[in-house]
Design a protein around this motif. Structure first.
Motif, mmCIF file in Angstrom:
data_model
loop_
_atom_site.group_PDB
_atom_site.id
_atom_site.type_symbol
_atom_site.label_atom_id
_atom_site.label_comp_id
_atom_site.label_asym_id
_atom_site.label_seq_id
_atom_site.Cartn_x
_atom_site.Cartn_y
_atom_site.Cartn_z
ATOM 1 N N GLN A 266 109.542 30.054 10.048
ATOM 2 C CA GLN A 266 107.946 30.810 9.852
ATOM 3 C C GLN A 266 107.348 30.645 8.481
ATOM 4 O OE1 GLN A 266 108.373 34.559 11.650
ATOM 5 N NE2 GLN A 266 108.271 33.738 13.772
ATOM 6 N N GLN B 82 106.508 20.957 20.550
ATOM 7 C CA GLN B 82 105.542 22.173 20.234
ATOM 8 C C GLN B 82 104.130 21.958 20.158
ATOM 9 O OE1 GLN B 82 106.309 23.443 16.051
ATOM 10 N NE2 GLN B 82 106.882 25.334 16.855
ATOM 11 N N THR C 204 101.583 38.672 8.898
ATOM 12 C CA THR C 204 101.603 39.219 10.186
ATOM 13 C C THR C 204 100.515 38.783 11.242
ATOM 14 O OG1 THR C 204 102.698 41.291 9.082
ATOM 15 C CG2 THR C 204 101.531 41.723 11.121
ATOM 16 N N GLU D 205 101.696 35.576 12.572
ATOM 17 C CA GLU D 205 102.625 35.646 13.642
ATOM 18 C C GLU D 205 102.292 36.214 14.963
ATOM 19 O OE1 GLU D 205 105.785 38.187 11.924
ATOM 20 O OE2 GLU D 205 106.083 36.726 10.139
ATOM 21 N N ARG D 206 101.358 37.206 14.924
ATOM 22 C CA ARG D 206 100.719 37.811 16.356
ATOM 23 C C ARG D 206 100.064 36.801 16.849
ATOM 24 N NH1 ARG D 206 98.761 43.511 13.650
ATOM 25 N NH2 ARG D 206 100.865 44.741 13.353
ATOM 26 N N ALA E 159 100.392 33.464 16.811
ATOM 27 C CA ALA E 159 101.096 32.415 17.318
ATOM 28 C C ALA E 159 101.824 32.858 18.372
ATOM 29 C CB ALA E 159 102.255 32.009 16.254
ATOM 30 N N ALA E 160 102.368 34.347 18.532
ATOM 31 C CA ALA E 160 102.842 34.936 19.678
ATOM 32 C C ALA E 160 102.045 35.088 20.725
ATOM 33 C CB ALA E 160 103.562 36.217 19.397
ATOM 34 N N SER E 161 100.921 35.585 20.679
ATOM 35 C CA SER E 161 99.834 35.634 21.643
ATOM 36 C C SER E 161 99.695 34.149 22.382
ATOM 37 C CB SER E 161 98.436 36.219 21.038
ATOM 38 O OG SER E 161 97.685 36.353 22.010
ATOM 39 N N SER F 271 101.356 31.547 22.234
ATOM 40 C CA SER F 271 102.714 31.011 22.846
ATOM 41 C C SER F 271 102.755 31.723 24.244
ATOM 42 C CB SER F 271 104.064 31.514 22.142
ATOM 43 O OG SER F 271 103.911 30.624 21.037
ATOM 44 N N ARG F 272 102.495 32.997 24.498
ATOM 45 C CA ARG F 272 102.656 33.471 25.731
ATOM 46 C C ARG F 272 101.648 32.902 26.752
ATOM 47 N NH1 ARG F 272 103.283 38.019 22.436
ATOM 48 N NH2 ARG F 272 101.050 38.723 22.681
ATOM 49 N N ALA G 10 106.013 27.014 22.386
ATOM 50 C CA ALA G 10 106.093 27.650 21.267
ATOM 51 C C ALA G 10 104.747 26.837 20.700
ATOM 52 C CB ALA G 10 107.468 26.882 20.550
ATOM 53 N N SER H 293 102.641 26.432 16.866
ATOM 54 C CA SER H 293 102.671 26.494 15.396
ATOM 55 C C SER H 293 101.377 26.588 15.084
ATOM 56 C CB SER H 293 103.518 25.162 14.828
ATOM 57 O OG SER H 293 103.506 25.190 13.577
#
Length: 275
Positions: A18, A204, A218, A221-222, A224-226, A228-229, A234, A236
């Protein structure tokens, strides 16, 4: 390169990747150069038991190990590589070899990132695989690359003669590294492992984000996570800053464009008013 199968090693590698991805997303970042820097650190870790112990010592604070990395390597390698190694040193490792293996893996990831940016990703996967098969099927070539008594320059030159002007620059870069420093493996087997890294990268999705202001780690990351869901894969994230957006984000993933910028909403309002 080990499989890095333990939960601790996987988590540590993921956290450092990351950081690497964020560093390579900054303007002007040279992913290919970062790969070379990380390969150099891998070689140094392999040759220095003391350095491996210093960076994997569980009794030392993570912040102290990261600061040690910055003092040791700043000015010798690029910032992206320094911060990536600092992130690796901040994590937990059950064996010094795992740290070296993770550093090498991230070096490959950096080169793969450069190939992706250059439009060479498909070629890189195909060329690395075909060259590994060429080595495996040619006893003379296989023996020449396995001869550790020959100077490194000779093996590197051999690879260059075989691939230069016939393969993507990233293919040549990784093939030369495998020939010069296979780290106890046969070059063809190492290249096969690196093909898997390329394949994983191709699976990816990459989100190209334009923001009115820089995003914090931060926030990256948030986001990317959102994403990805939402996509079930995944994601990037790479970020460019455009103050003309005023606020909000514009996100492009393949053919999908998610535009939540204030500038776009203003333009839409103007069009509606104009009738």
């Amino acid at each position: 390169m080990s499989e890095l199968d333990s939960g601790v090693a996987k988590a540590s590698l993921a956290a450092a990747q990351q950081v690497l991805d964020a560093q390579l997303a900054t303007e002007g970042a040279d992913a290919g150069r970062t790969g070379e820097d990380l390969f150099a650190v891998t070689s140094l870790l392999d040759s220095s038991v003391g350095l491996r112990r210093a960076l994997t010592d569980p009794s030392r604070e993570s912040s102290a190990k990261a600061e040690f990395v910055r003092r040791t390597f700043t000015g010798k390698i690029g910032t992206a590589a320094v911060e990536t190694v600092a992130a690796l040193a901040s994590s937990r490792w059950t064996a010094g070899r795992d740290l070296s293996d993770a550093t090498e893996r991230l070096a490959v990831v950096a080169v793969v990132t450069q190939a992706e940016r250059s439009g060479h990703l498909d070629a890189l996967e195909d060329e690395l695989f075909r060259f590994s098969r060429t080595i495996a099927g040619n006893a003379q070539l296989r023996d020449a690359l396995a001869d550790r008594t020959a100077p490194d320059a000779n093996r590197a030159s051999l690879v260059s003669r075989l691939l230069l002007d016939r393969a993507a620059p990233e293919t040549v870069q990784l093939a030369r590294r495998a020939a010069v420093s296979p780290r106890g493996m046969r070059a063809e087997r190492l290249l096969e492992e690196w093909v898997e890294v390329v394949a994983a990268r191709r699976e990816q999705l990459v989100a190209h984000v334009v923001s009115a202001t820089p995003l914090s780690e931060t926030q990256r990351e948030r986001l990317a996570a959102s994403l990805s869901r939402q996509y079930g894969r995944a994601i990037s994230v790479t970020v460019d800053v455009d103050p003309h957006l005023v606020g909000g984000l514009r996100v492009s993933i393949g053919d999908d464009v998610i535009d939540g910028s204030i500038a776009t909403r203003i333009d839409e309002a103007r069009r509606r008013l104009a009738g």
